[in-house]
Motif scaffolding. Structure first.
Motif, PDB file in Angstrom:
ATOM      1  N   GLU B 128       0.819  -1.210   0.000  1.00 38.14           N
ATOM      2  CA  GLU B 128       0.000   0.000   0.000  1.00 38.14           C
ATOM      3  C   GLU B 128       0.852   1.259   0.000  1.00 38.14           C
ATOM      4  O   GLU B 128       0.585   2.197  -0.745  1.00 38.14           O
ATOM      5  CB  GLU B 128      -0.913   0.014   1.245  1.00 38.14           C
ATOM      6  CG  GLU B 128      -1.908  -1.134   1.305  1.00 38.14           C
ATOM      7  CD  GLU B 128      -2.837  -1.185   0.104  1.00 38.14           C
ATOM      8  OE1 GLU B 128      -3.148  -0.114  -0.440  1.00 38.14           O
ATOM      9  OE2 GLU B 128      -3.223  -2.298  -0.305  1.00 38.14           O
ATOM     10  N   GLN B 129       1.864   1.280   0.857  1.00 34.43           N
ATOM     11  CA  GLN B 129       2.642   2.499   1.076  1.00 34.43           C
ATOM     12  C   GLN B 129       3.687   2.758   0.006  1.00 34.43           C
ATOM     13  O   GLN B 129       4.095   3.902  -0.197  1.00 34.43           O
ATOM     14  CB  GLN B 129       3.333   2.449   2.451  1.00 34.43           C
ATOM     15  CG  GLN B 129       2.387   2.468   3.618  1.00 34.43           C
ATOM     16  CD  GLN B 129       1.520   3.715   3.642  1.00 34.43           C
ATOM     17  OE1 GLN B 129       2.011   4.815   3.475  1.00 34.43           O
ATOM     18  NE2 GLN B 129       0.217   3.536   3.805  1.00 34.43           N
ATOM     19  N   VAL B 130       4.150   1.726  -0.657  1.00 32.87           N
ATOM     20  CA  VAL B 130       5.210   1.922  -1.648  1.00 32.87           C
ATOM     21  C   VAL B 130       4.731   1.587  -3.055  1.00 32.87           C
ATOM     22  O   VAL B 130       4.693   2.443  -3.927  1.00 32.87           O
ATOM     23  CB  VAL B 130       6.469   1.118  -1.283  1.00 32.87           C
ATOM     24  CG1 VAL B 130       7.561   1.343  -2.322  1.00 32.87           C
ATOM     25  CG2 VAL B 130       6.965   1.506   0.105  1.00 32.87           C
ATOM     26  N   LEU B 131       4.334   0.346  -3.278  1.00 30.86           N
ATOM     27  CA  LEU B 131       4.049  -0.077  -4.649  1.00 30.86           C
ATOM     28  C   LEU B 131       2.763   0.550  -5.192  1.00 30.86           C
ATOM     29  O   LEU B 131       2.781   1.182  -6.250  1.00 30.86           O
ATOM     30  CB  LEU B 131       4.003  -1.608  -4.709  1.00 30.86           C
ATOM     31  CG  LEU B 131       5.355  -2.250  -4.358  1.00 30.86           C
ATOM     32  CD1 LEU B 131       5.209  -3.752  -4.195  1.00 30.86           C
ATOM     33  CD2 LEU B 131       6.382  -1.930  -5.439  1.00 30.86           C
ATOM     34  N   ASN B 132       1.666   0.398  -4.451  1.00 34.42           N
ATOM     35  CA  ASN B 132       0.420   0.974  -4.957  1.00 34.42           C
ATOM     36  C   ASN B 132       0.508   2.493  -5.067  1.00 34.42           C
ATOM     37  O   ASN B 132      -0.087   3.088  -5.970  1.00 34.42           O
ATOM     38  CB  ASN B 132      -0.764   0.543  -4.080  1.00 34.42           C
ATOM     39  CG  ASN B 132      -1.180  -0.897  -4.375  1.00 34.42           C
ATOM     40  OD1 ASN B 132      -0.697  -1.508  -5.329  1.00 34.42           O
ATOM     41  ND2 ASN B 132      -2.073  -1.438  -3.553  1.00 34.42           N
ATOM     42  N   ARG B 133       1.284   3.125  -4.198  1.00 32.81           N
ATOM     43  CA  ARG B 133       1.464   4.571  -4.317  1.00 32.81           C
ATOM     44  C   ARG B 133       2.252   4.933  -5.563  1.00 32.81           C
ATOM     45  O   ARG B 133       1.983   5.954  -6.208  1.00 32.81           O
ATOM     46  CB  ARG B 133       2.134   5.145  -3.064  1.00 32.81           C
ATOM     47  CG  ARG B 133       1.114   5.401  -1.946  1.00 32.81           C
ATOM     48  CD  ARG B 133       1.753   5.914  -0.693  1.00 32.81           C
ATOM     49  NE  ARG B 133       2.343   7.224  -0.837  1.00 32.81           N
ATOM     50  CZ  ARG B 133       3.238   7.726   0.015  1.00 32.81           C
ATOM     51  NH1 ARG B 133       3.635   6.999   1.062  1.00 32.81           N
ATOM     52  NH2 ARG B 133       3.735   8.928  -0.170  1.00 32.81           N
TER      53      ARG B 133
END
Lengths: 207, 207
Positions: B128-133
């Motif tokens: 959530e915090q790295v890839l999806n962002r």
DNA sequence: ATTAAATAACTGACTGGTCAGTTATTTAAT
DNA sequence: ATTAAATAACTGACCAGTCAGTTATTTAAT
């Protein structure tokens, strides 16, 4: 317990143990995986596991060496039998999608990434036998298509790596970031590879 | 041994311990990494390590949560400050190349791939915090460029994933398949990303 | 066909070593 | 002198690997 007396039955049992080991190593990693659990998964005792593999390291080595290569050999030959670059590329990426969905290779890749540092010779083996061979295959395909004036390409080795990149990406995504019960983070493999192929053909095709 | 008495000195020590832990977890994996070795790397005793982290799991969790996110926040803002899609794409991929070469993030990615299964909530957090962002950021860039008639794109979410694919590929390649002493298997990050950018612009640009 | 002997596949309790986590003691700073 | 930080010795749970004993299966003799 039924015994494996014939060579065939022993091969069968060895194979069952290898696949049990792959699943345990995939789930827990080399160190945290327990020999007893691997044996239990294969419905034998720990002692029996040690009749087939001298120790945990040997089991791990056998795993990497015996599961990866057979899958690759088949595909290469079929790909080189195609007529055009476009056919070869399409066939290769479809074959890879099939391998990702239907063989234990993606789990093996995760295991190599996770525990490869403890077995550098196996990392080298996998790089040479699987990845570099994939790159060579792609370089051959591109070179042939360029010679046939079907494609143009300014940097063949780099292009080969860019073609494989989404393969590694999708393997990592599926093995790590897709937890079974979260539908919205599923990666549509066919859509990804179809779009990738479409992009590649735009870039490669002459005109 | 000198004591860390001020808050600042404690933060400093905590940070040293986190980075020592990252290196051990990266090299050995969660289970095989030894708390005593992590302490030794940070030049303290095992007991001191336990003054900063309640247990091994806590140390691992702190690692994932505190190393990943700061790096990403900075980059996003800078990218969105650019004028055109082309500038944004070029700036983003150059920033990522810089992160891959100069920050501990690639090691962290390897650690998450390797040991994430034991910490599913951290995998979700990282996704959530790295890839999806990253995907969202790219989708924003593409959408803006499409609206400005600079680019065209038939499938924005998939294109975002295809843009990131070589990032994951190069991280895996460098962390796993490049053993320090083999020159011929080094991946030229700049060349890879430059060619990738070139390809993307061919695909995206409106004639 | 029956059975006793021989074989080898299989088992699981045990051992020795390792390591996460704890605690009694020492040491540095005020 | 007091306190907080640091240490190193300690404990107990865990597990790879072993091996003495068990049992399914084959073989050979009647």
């Amino acid at each position: 317990m039924q015994r494996a007396r014939t060579e065939q039955a022993k091969d069968q049992r060895r194979n069952t143990l290898l696949h049990a080991a792959l699943n345990e190593f995939f789930d827990k990693g080399f160190t945290a995986a327990r020999m007893e659990d691997i044996a239990k998964l294969a419905h034998v005792s720990k002692g029996t596991l040690y009749l087939y593999f001298a120790n945990k390291q040997d089991l791990f080595r056998a795993l990497i060496e015996e599961i990866a290569v057979p899958t690759i050999n088949l595909t290469s030959q079929e790909v080189l039998a195609t007529k055009t670059g476009e056919q070869a590329l399409q066939f290769l990426l479809q074959s890879i999608a099939h391998i990702i969905r239907n063989t234990p290779l993606p789990k093996l890749v995760k295991v190599i990434i996770a525990d490869g540092k403890a077995f550098p010779e196996l990392v080298t083996y996998y790089r040479e036998q699987v990845l570099n061979r994939m790159f060579s295959l792609l370089e051959t395909i591109i070179t042939k298509a360029v010679e046939a004036k079907e494609w143009q390409c300014s940097d063949i080795p780099m292009t080969a790596r860019l073609i494989i990149a989404p393969v590694i990406f999708s393997v990592v995504w599926r093995m790590v970031f897709e937890s079974s019960n979260e539908q919205q983070n599923m990666l549509d493999l066919d859509a990804l590879f179809a779009l990738h192929t479409k992009h590649l053909l735009v870039i490669l095709k002459v005109n």
